[in-house]
Design an enzyme around this catalytic site. Sequence first.
Site, mmCIF file in Angstrom:
data_model
loop_
_atom_site.group_PDB
_atom_site.id
_atom_site.type_symbol
_atom_site.label_atom_id
_atom_site.label_comp_id
_atom_site.label_asym_id
_atom_site.label_seq_id
_atom_site.Cartn_x
_atom_site.Cartn_y
_atom_site.Cartn_z
ATOM 1 N N LYS A 119 0.848 -1.207 0.000
ATOM 2 C CA LYS A 119 0.000 0.000 0.000
ATOM 3 C C LYS A 119 0.873 1.243 0.000
ATOM 4 C CE LYS A 119 -3.801 -2.331 2.392
ATOM 5 N NZ LYS A 119 -4.399 -2.702 3.670
ATOM 6 N N GLN A 176 -4.825 -1.636 9.829
ATOM 7 C CA GLN A 176 -4.682 -2.949 9.192
ATOM 8 C C GLN A 176 -5.227 -4.053 10.097
ATOM 9 O OE1 GLN A 176 -3.652 -3.381 6.036
ATOM 10 N NE2 GLN A 176 -3.858 -5.596 6.139
ATOM 11 N N ASP A 204 -11.441 2.662 4.474
ATOM 12 C CA ASP A 204 -11.770 1.230 4.436
ATOM 13 C C ASP A 204 -13.274 0.979 4.473
ATOM 14 O OD1 ASP A 204 -9.881 -0.824 4.261
ATOM 15 O OD2 ASP A 204 -9.132 -0.436 6.277
HETATM 16 N N1 GUN Z 1 -6.754 -6.978 6.210
HETATM 17 C C1 GUN Z 1 -7.102 -7.717 5.145
HETATM 18 N N2 GUN Z 1 -7.804 -6.981 4.271
HETATM 19 C C2 GUN Z 1 -7.897 -5.735 4.791
HETATM 20 C C3 GUN Z 1 -8.507 -4.520 4.357
HETATM 21 O O1 GUN Z 1 -9.116 -4.420 3.288
HETATM 22 N N3 GUN Z 1 -8.371 -3.455 5.191
HETATM 23 C C4 GUN Z 1 -7.713 -3.541 6.369
HETATM 24 N N4 GUN Z 1 -7.656 -2.438 7.123
HETATM 25 N N5 GUN Z 1 -7.141 -4.641 6.814
HETATM 26 C C5 GUN Z 1 -7.238 -5.730 6.014
#
Ligand code: GUN
Length: 300
Positions: A47, A91, A114
């Site tokens: 990311k 996350q 998110d």
């Molecule tokens: N862990 C796995 N997929 C995601 C996601 O889309 N967002 C976040 N914040 N954590 C994750």
Amino acid sequence: MLLDGKAVSKILLEKIKQEVNKLDAKPHLVVILVGDDYASKIYVKNKKKTAESLGIKSTVIEFPSDISEEVLINKINELNNDKDVSAILVQMPLPKHINRDNVVSVIDPKKDVDCFTPENVGKLAIGMKPYFYPVTPQGIMIMLDYYKVPIEGKHVVIIGRSNIVGKPMAQMMLQRNATVTICHSKTENLEEIIKAADIIISAAGKKVVRCKMVKNNAVFVDVGISRDANGKLTGDLNWESDFNNFNEVVSFLERVSPVPGGVGPMTIVSLMLNTLASAKHMVILCLGAKLLLSTISLSF
Ligand code: GUN
């Protein structure tokens, strides 16, 4: 390949980069990473790398796994009040002693790229516009729209009922007038349900679907990521010999999103899109291709 997420994401990343370039106040994405989950570290690194390649400012804040819920919440409040931060992502997964719901509830919904906060999730559920759509379902929607896969009136079968993928995907498909079935680990007659689907979105994380279960001309979106016996990345589709000849394989491949190179790159680009929107202080107005038309004037 019909559902080539990697190719679509490349086009979109270029567009986002151009848009970021035009902005005086650049987007700033802050990712909070708690603990040392191996997969999470890789996701977060990707990311950050992608954000930076687009001119998006990106900060990763790492905490040890024994951090208290209170310290984490205080940090989020600090970021909420920081005018330099436009987007906050915590996350997942979090360590067991931390209550995920308490944590996501304090994120400012206007920075919640998110779509994890109760306000944004609730808005999505009742058909109001959240500040952001959840990244994986949004990425899937964009990919389906890009390839002009019809949605209205179609039977969409979603495998998995997670808060991150299954449930919001169902809401978004309903908003597009699909007929939606959600399946999960306790579903009976899974094979029959899959056979009735026009679009299958599988987020099981295990090989639950055989090619022969997918009806002719149905589209299969593979969200699952796991590793096979040789350590190779693989999706939810079981490729055991369900084909009689090569033409059948080719025809099938044209209706499948691959792993890797399908939903994964679309999820990242979707996060970048939300981060761009966070800096523009604008509410995303539509879904899928229409969203892109309204924000970064891409026509497809
Ligand atoms: N862990 C796995 N997929 C995601 C996601 O889309 N967002 C976040 N914040 N954590 C994750």
